[in-house]
Structures are given as structure tokens and as C-alpha cells.
Design an enzyme around this catalytic site. Structure first.
Site, PDB file in Angstrom:
ATOM      1  N   ASP A   1       0.216  -1.135   0.453  1.00  0.00           N
ATOM      2  CA  ASP A   1       0.062   0.016  -0.027  1.00  0.00           C
ATOM      3  C   ASP A   1       0.725   1.750   0.204  1.00  0.00           C
ATOM      4  O   ASP A   1       0.509   2.697  -0.999  1.00  0.00           O
ATOM      5  CB  ASP A   1      -0.855  -0.165   0.875  1.00  0.00           C
TER       6      ASP A   1
ATOM      7  N   ASP B   1      -9.652  -1.826   2.040  1.00  0.00           N
ATOM      8  CA  ASP B   1      -9.105  -1.695   3.560  1.00  0.00           C
ATOM      9  C   ASP B   1     -10.251  -2.400   4.419  1.00  0.00           C
ATOM     10  O   ASP B   1     -10.118  -1.909   5.569  1.00  0.00           O
ATOM     11  CB  ASP B   1      -9.242  -0.498   3.331  1.00  0.00           C
TER      12      ASP B   1
END
Length: 343
Positions: free
Chosen positions: A198, A239
């Protein structure tokens, strides 16, 4: 379904519909929606047998590499092909997935109101000319798929944010319910790998943000802001699902030991804190943030501190759902043999 689970489902449904009638602070909406989706998915994952798909350590180590390849492929597709063409293909693909996901999400609630035989008696449909291809389903599943068909049609035709969110939340709940990390070691490997994944794709390249903005499919949740310049805040489904399956593992660990939500509470609190910090930092810098940068330390950190405090590092690290399932199967087999002998 217990009272708190039913309350979480109702709260999630109400929160999803609320922006249609009242202005909801988007930052609060992001946090509450994500946390409720994780909560619902975690409790749905608690079953007599572990979730159907279990991830191995090797899969966990490869996951960031596979994810990077897919992300880069999408970026190149959007760059060199017509954006409308790519999104049309993706819409068709997610149309089928959306019906299946929403059907599976609604089925437990709908089954309670239908005749018992609708839930138990399976119907087998064979494809014309290809009799080896068959689909087995119940009447209850047909009923549960009707809302999914409606929302998929609505999304394909209008790309409305509510249709997007209904499908996206269904994907999240099903992902958390069906996927298992197997062990906390595998979970730590996966989360650590995606932590760096990420950071790299958000901070060091334009790829992640570009794909998120171009990808017109329910892979992110949209939250109305009321601002014409920036009409929606967004949160990627990854997420929610990726940390969510770790939180669900903590809940099943508690259940396996007969304790009430000790490690689940720590993991869930860590997720909530991590997501809240993400929102604060994003608003402070007015720039996209890699949510897992804050969520991963929150989830793993809270669980690690908890088990160190209680001196339970060894049982936590030794916990393995596959082994637990094998042991349960052996016990059941032994019990059945003993019963036969007694007879």
C-alpha cells in the site's frame, strides 16, 4: 442471529440509506460503515466449520506480488485501451458477482420467513446441450437473488453510489465470512506484505490513485460529501476485507477457547483506531493515504500488546484452524465409533 448481530445489520442498512434523506458527515460515515461491515462479517464467519477458503503462508507471501501485477495490468489497460470499453467489461463481470454476493448476504435473513422446504429442497438445472454443466440451488436462493438482480441493474444503468455501496458492502461481508487466514502467523505475513504494498503504490507511484479513480466498479465504497468539487469520499474494499479477515480470525480464536471476545475486541479496536487515524491524516494533508499504513499497525499492535500482557503468545501463535478442524473430525469419528460399540 443474536441481538447484537441483528442490531449491527440494521445499523449498517440504516447508515447506508441515511445520506439519501439527511446530510451525514462523510468522515464519520466512512468509519462507521467500514467498522459495521467488519463486525457483521466477523460474526458471520463463526460457524461449526472454518470458512471455506483458507490461505497458506505461501499464498500470503505471494499475495502482494499478485496484487501488484493485477494493479499494474489494470493501470496499463486504462492507459492504452478505451476507458469505457474496460469499464463495460468489468461491469458485466461484477454484475454476476454482485448478484451472487448480495444473494449470499441476504439469504440467512430471508430464509427465516420462507417455508422450510424452500430452504431444503434443491433444484438442479442442467445447461442445454451441455448436460455436464449444472447448477444446484434452492427456491430461497432464487428469492434472495431478486434484490441482487435489481441492484446490479441499477448500478449498471445509473452507476448510483447507493447501488455501488450495497454491492460493495456485500462483497466485504462475504469476503470476511468466507476467507480464513488459518493462523495468526499467516495473517501477520499477509498484513505486513500489504502494509508495504500500500505504501509503495500510493506514495511512490500514481498507479493506485489513478486506477481507483478510473475503475468504475463496486471495488470501493462512496460517501456523498455535498461538495460539487469533490462529490464523494471513498474507501477501497481491500481496506475493509484484508484487516477484516484478521479480526474475524481473532473472534474465532476466542470462540475456540470458550472466552468472550477478548482478542476480537482488541483487534476490532485496533482496526477502528487505525481507520480513524487514516481519516485524520488524510484531512490534515488533503491527500490520499494508504489506509493499511495505519490499520495494519493498529490491528496487529493491539492484539500483540494484549497477548503479551496476558502471557498468551504461545497459544496465539500455535492456533491453526486447519488443525482444529482435523481434531474435531477425529473426535467426532471416535464418538461415533464408541456409540456403535455401545449399541
Amino acid at each position: 442471529m443474536k441481538t447484537h448481530e441483528r442490531a449491527a445489520n440494521l445499523a449498517l442498512a440504516g447508515l447506508s440509506l441515511a445520506p439519501l434523506v439527511v446530510k451525514v458527515e462523510p468522515n464519520v460515515n466512512v468509519i462507521l460503515t467500514a467498522c459495521l461491515a467488519v463486525y457483521v462479517g466477523c460474526y458471520r464467519s463463526v460457524k461449526p466449520t472454518p470458512p471455506s477458503e483458507t490461505m497458506s503462508k505461501e499464498h500470503a507471501m505471494r499475495f502482494p506480488l499478485v496484487g501488484s501485477a493485477m494493479l499494474l495490468s489494470l493501470f496499463l489497460l486504462f492507459k492504452f485501451l478505451s476507458k469505457d470499453l474496460v469499464n463495460a467489461v468489468l461491469t458485466a463481470y461484477f454484475f454476476i458477482l454482485g448478484i451472487a454476493a448480495l444473494c449470499a448476504t441476504l439469504l440467512p435473513s430471508i430464509k427465516r420467513f420462507l417455508p422450510k422446504e424452500w430452504n431444503d429442497n434443491a433444484i438442479v438445472w442442467c445447461a442445454p446441450f451441455f448436460h455436464s454443466l449444472s447448477v444446484e440451488f434452492t427456491k430461497s436462493q432464487v428469492v434472495a437473488s431478486i434484490p441482487g438482480f435489481f441492484f446490479c441493474i441499477w448500478y449498471a444503468a445509473k452507476k448510483h453510489w447507493l447501488a455501488n455501496n450495497v454491492l460493495g458492502i456485500s462483497f466485504c461481508i462475504q469476503g470476511i465470512e468466507m476467507l480464513s487466514l488459518g493462523s495468526f502467523k499467516t495473517g501477520a505475513i499477509l498484513l505486513a506484505g500489504l502494509f508495504f504494498y500500500d505504501i509503495f503504490w500510493v506514495f511512490f507511484t500514481p498507479v493506485m490513485v489513478s486506477v481507483a479513480k478510473s475503475f468504475d466498479a463496486p471495488i470501493k465504497l462512496l460517501f456523498p460529501t455535498g461538495d460539487a468539487a469533490r462529490p464523494f469520499s471513498m474507501l477501497g474494499l481491500g481496506d475493509i476485507v484484508i484487516p477484516g479477515i484478521f479480526v474475524a480470525l481473532a473472534l474465532r480464536f476466542d470462540v475456540s477457547r470458550g472466552i468472550k471476545n477478548r482478542y476480537f475486541n482488541s483487534a476490532f479496536l485496533g482496526y477502528t483506531v487505525g481507520l480513524t487515524v487514516t481519516i485524520i491524516v488524510m484531512n490534515w494533508f488533503q491527500a490520499a493515504q494508504p489506509a493499511l499504513l495505519y490499520i495494519v499497525p493498529g490491528v496487529i499492535g493491539f492484539v500483540a500488546v494484549h497477548c503479551l500482557w496476558n502471557g498468551e503468545v504461545k497459544p496465539l501463535l500455535e492456533y491453526n484452524e486447519s488443525k482444529a478442524e482435523e481434531e474435531d473430525a477425529v473426535e467426532e469419528d471416535t464418538d461415533s465409533k464408541q456409540n456403535k460399540k455401545e449399541e
